[in-house]
Design an enzyme around this catalytic site. Structure first.
Site, PDB file in Angstrom:
ATOM      1  N   PHE A 160      36.234  19.386  65.001  1.00 50.60           N
ATOM      2  CA  PHE A 160      35.435  18.658  65.298  1.00 50.60           C
ATOM      3  C   PHE A 160      35.562  17.892  66.602  1.00 50.60           C
ATOM      4  O   PHE A 160      36.342  17.085  66.690  1.00 50.60           O
ATOM      5  CB  PHE A 160      34.693  17.691  64.357  1.00 50.60           C
ATOM      6  CG  PHE A 160      33.538  17.128  64.643  1.00 50.60           C
ATOM      7  CD1 PHE A 160      32.169  17.663  64.217  1.00 50.60           C
ATOM      8  CD2 PHE A 160      33.829  16.132  65.053  1.00 50.60           C
ATOM      9  CE1 PHE A 160      31.076  16.951  64.528  1.00 50.60           C
ATOM     10  CE2 PHE A 160      32.175  15.153  65.884  1.00 50.60           C
ATOM     11  CZ  PHE A 160      30.842  15.765  65.392  1.00 50.60           C
ATOM     12  N   ASP A 245      42.860  16.017  71.077  1.00 52.87           N
ATOM     13  CA  ASP A 245      41.410  15.183  70.904  1.00 52.87           C
ATOM     14  C   ASP A 245      42.037  13.968  69.993  1.00 52.87           C
ATOM     15  O   ASP A 245      42.312  14.256  68.865  1.00 52.87           O
ATOM     16  CB  ASP A 245      40.434  15.849  70.258  1.00 52.87           C
ATOM     17  CG  ASP A 245      39.055  15.115  69.918  1.00 52.87           C
ATOM     18  OD1 ASP A 245      39.081  13.969  69.874  1.00 52.87           O
ATOM     19  OD2 ASP A 245      38.054  15.747  69.803  1.00 52.87           O
ATOM     20  N   LYS A 274      36.157   5.880  69.563  1.00 57.19           N
ATOM     21  CA  LYS A 274      36.204   5.314  68.234  1.00 57.19           C
ATOM     22  C   LYS A 274      36.878   3.982  68.459  1.00 57.19           C
ATOM     23  O   LYS A 274      36.321   2.779  68.695  1.00 57.19           O
ATOM     24  CB  LYS A 274      36.640   6.214  67.150  1.00 57.19           C
ATOM     25  CG  LYS A 274      35.688   7.244  66.969  1.00 57.19           C
ATOM     26  CD  LYS A 274      36.104   7.886  65.716  1.00 57.19           C
ATOM     27  CE  LYS A 274      35.228   9.133  65.068  1.00 57.19           C
ATOM     28  NZ  LYS A 274      33.916   8.744  64.600  1.00 57.19           N
TER      29      LYS A 274
HETATM   30  C1  LIG Z   1      37.985  14.364  66.582  1.00 57.28           C
HETATM   31  C2  LIG Z   1      36.769  13.773  67.137  1.00 57.28           C
HETATM   32  N1  LIG Z   1      36.282  14.061  68.401  1.00 57.28           N
HETATM   33  C3  LIG Z   1      35.002  13.689  69.027  1.00 57.28           C
HETATM   34  C4  LIG Z   1      34.316  12.963  68.068  1.00 57.28           C
HETATM   35  C5  LIG Z   1      32.862  12.556  68.590  1.00 57.28           C
HETATM   36  O1  LIG Z   1      33.109  11.282  68.994  1.00 57.28           O
HETATM   37  P1  LIG Z   1      31.781  10.574  69.128  1.00 57.28           P
HETATM   38  O2  LIG Z   1      30.916  10.424  67.564  1.00 57.28           O
HETATM   39  O3  LIG Z   1      32.105   9.039  69.616  1.00 57.28           O
HETATM   40  O4  LIG Z   1      30.809  11.139  70.000  1.00 57.28           O
HETATM   41  C6  LIG Z   1      34.595  12.535  66.922  1.00 57.28           C
HETATM   42  C7  LIG Z   1      33.705  11.960  66.064  1.00 57.28           C
HETATM   43  O5  LIG Z   1      33.743  11.972  64.669  1.00 57.28           O
HETATM   44  C8  LIG Z   1      35.757  12.840  66.538  1.00 57.28           C
HETATM   45  O6  LIG Z   1      36.282  12.634  65.164  1.00 57.28           O
END
Ligand SMILES: Cc1ncc(COP(=O)(O)O)c(C=O)c1O
Length: 429
Positions: A160, A245, A274
């Site tokens: 994700f 990520d 986050k």
């Molecule tokens: C690993 C990862 N990348 C990207 C995102 C997307 O982040 P945002 O919701 O701040 O756009 C998330 C959200 O849960 C995530 O867990």
């Protein structure tokens, strides 16, 4: 308008009255209005929250909840942290926003902290692009990969990375992707944690490999030790970028600033969001070495990215994590949670996975959504990213007593279940 610094008390009180009137309607009426006026992307919320302090939040009916999810791994310092509060109010009272034609000290100070943090002692030069979310940080990373002159990206099953068209293109879940196809790119998904699959998929046409150190949205899936260092070796040999990520795992959540630092790798791109702003929206895409120069003037941008208030929130978070030794607390409290849960020896609990304070309690049946609902009724906020997994991602300031209060309640929550028709609650990321 005179530009006077004196607040317009009538306007302030009009806003307060509007809020008080909304609160006064109570949960049912507020959610009715929500369902008529807010797009239905998240389903109907289960509570209306009005206040938070430390690890607790209170709903509009005055009920207290222990926040074991931190707004989805965001409120690392809990709610209303005095240092964050003082930093952001001081900044907004001084200078709240300027365009990216100009720099601000807080933006530059945070850039220096973050670049030092991702470079570690590698001596590699790093630069940051400031964004407003994890999705946007990944969108910037996606654009960096395009500037290599190659288009092929390797991502993983269960991944994700966000829901904008670029971030979605590297996100695996077909339920999220298919309604929006065609998505950009030449993206191939391979099994997560499988070094041989990675070795077979990466070639000299590969622009980048994108990996989460732990797949949070997929239910706290931890790859085998050595996976990231193998990915480093494979991408280096092929001339591809390694894009890590750390949106969910980074900023101390797993007991390290970056979870990927466990394997002592130097990635080419790291994305953060986050926990970085403790709830103030901020994302960061960091690139190292030659990748740091791939985006140039005009190739990317953001009106709000690098906003001084968001930047000072990030500086405050880093300062408090350091001062209060919260990386150590994340490890100690995460281990305590895992040990407490294991000691329950409950037939519905298979095991606990994850690191630090990013934990999945894996159940033996697909009842996680029902357990999560029962927990909410009992005053604990958790969620169910998969039908058989409970996610626990509390603020890094959580105490032993707070962890114990949840693990002591867990057997009762599990015994109160209706096992039928369970579904995952993974829609909020
Ligand atoms: C690993 C990862 N990348 C990207 C995102 C997307 O982040 P945002 O919701 O701040 O756009 C998330 C959200 O849960 C995530 O867990």
């Amino acid at each position: 308008m005179t530009g006077s610094p004196t607040p317009d008390l009538m306007a302030v009180s009009a806003v307060s009255e509007q809020l008080a009137a909304t609160e006064g309607r109570g949960t049912g009426a507020i959610l009715n209005s929500y369902s008529r006026s807010v797009m239905n992307t998240f389903g109907l919320p289960k509570r209306v929250f009005v206040r938070g302090e430390g690890c607790n939040v209170w709903d509009v009916e005055g009920r207290k909840h222990l926040d074991l999810l931190s707004g989805l791994a965001v409120n690392a310092l809990g709610h209303a942290h005095p240092t964050v509060l003082s930093a952001i109010t001081g900044q907004i009272a001084t200078l709240g926003h300027v365009s990216n034609f100009f720099a601000t000290p807080s933006q530059v100070a945070l850039a220096e902290r973050l670049t030092a943090l991702v470079a570690g002692d590698s001596g590699v030069e790093a630069r940051v692009f400031f964004a407003n979310s994890g999705t946007e940080a990944n969108e910037a990373a996606f654009k960096i990969t395009r500037r290599t002159g190659k288009t092929k990206i390797i991502s993983t099953e269960g991944s994700f990375h966000g829901r904008s068209m670029g971030a979605l293109a590297v996100t695996h879940n077909p339920k999220y992707r298919e309604p929006f196809e065609p998505l950009p790119g030449d993206v191939e998904f391979i099994p997560y944690g499988d070094v041989e699959a990675l070795r077979n998929a990466v070639d000299d046409q590969t622009a980048a490999v994108v990996l989460e150190p732990i797949q949070g949205e997929n239910g706290i899936v931890v790859p085998p030790d050595g996976y990231l260092s193998a990915a480093r070796e494979i991408t280096t040999a092929a001339g591809a970028l390694l894009w890590i990520d750390e949106v969910q795992t980074g900023m101390g959540r797993t007991g390290r600033w970056l979870d990927s630092s466990r394997e002592s790798i130097v990635p080419n791109v790291v994305t953060l969001a986050k926990g970085l702003g403790n709830g103030f929206p901020i994302g960061a895409c960091l690139a190292l070495g030659p990748a740091a120069a791939l985006l140039g003037p005009g190739s990317h941008g953001s009106t709000f990215g690098g906003n001084p208030v968001a930047a000072i929130a990030g500086l405050a978070v880093i300062a408090v994590i350091e001062r209060d030794h919260l990386l150590d607390n994340a490890i100690a409290m995460g281990d305590r949670l895992a040990a407490n849960v294991a000691a329950l020896d409950h037939p519905l609990i298979d095991h606990v996975r994850g690191r630090g304070l990013l934990r999945g309690i894996v159940l033996t049946e697909d009842v996680a959504a029902a357990v999560s609902d029962a927990a909410l009724d009992a005053g604990f906020i958790i969620n169910a990213p998969r039908p058989n997994v409970l996610r626990i991602a509390p603020p890094l300031i959580i105490t032993a007593d707070q962890i114990d209060s949840f693990t002591e309640a867990l057997p009762t929550l599990l015994s109160a279940l209706q096992p039928a028709q369970d579904t995952a609650q993974g829609e909020h990321a």
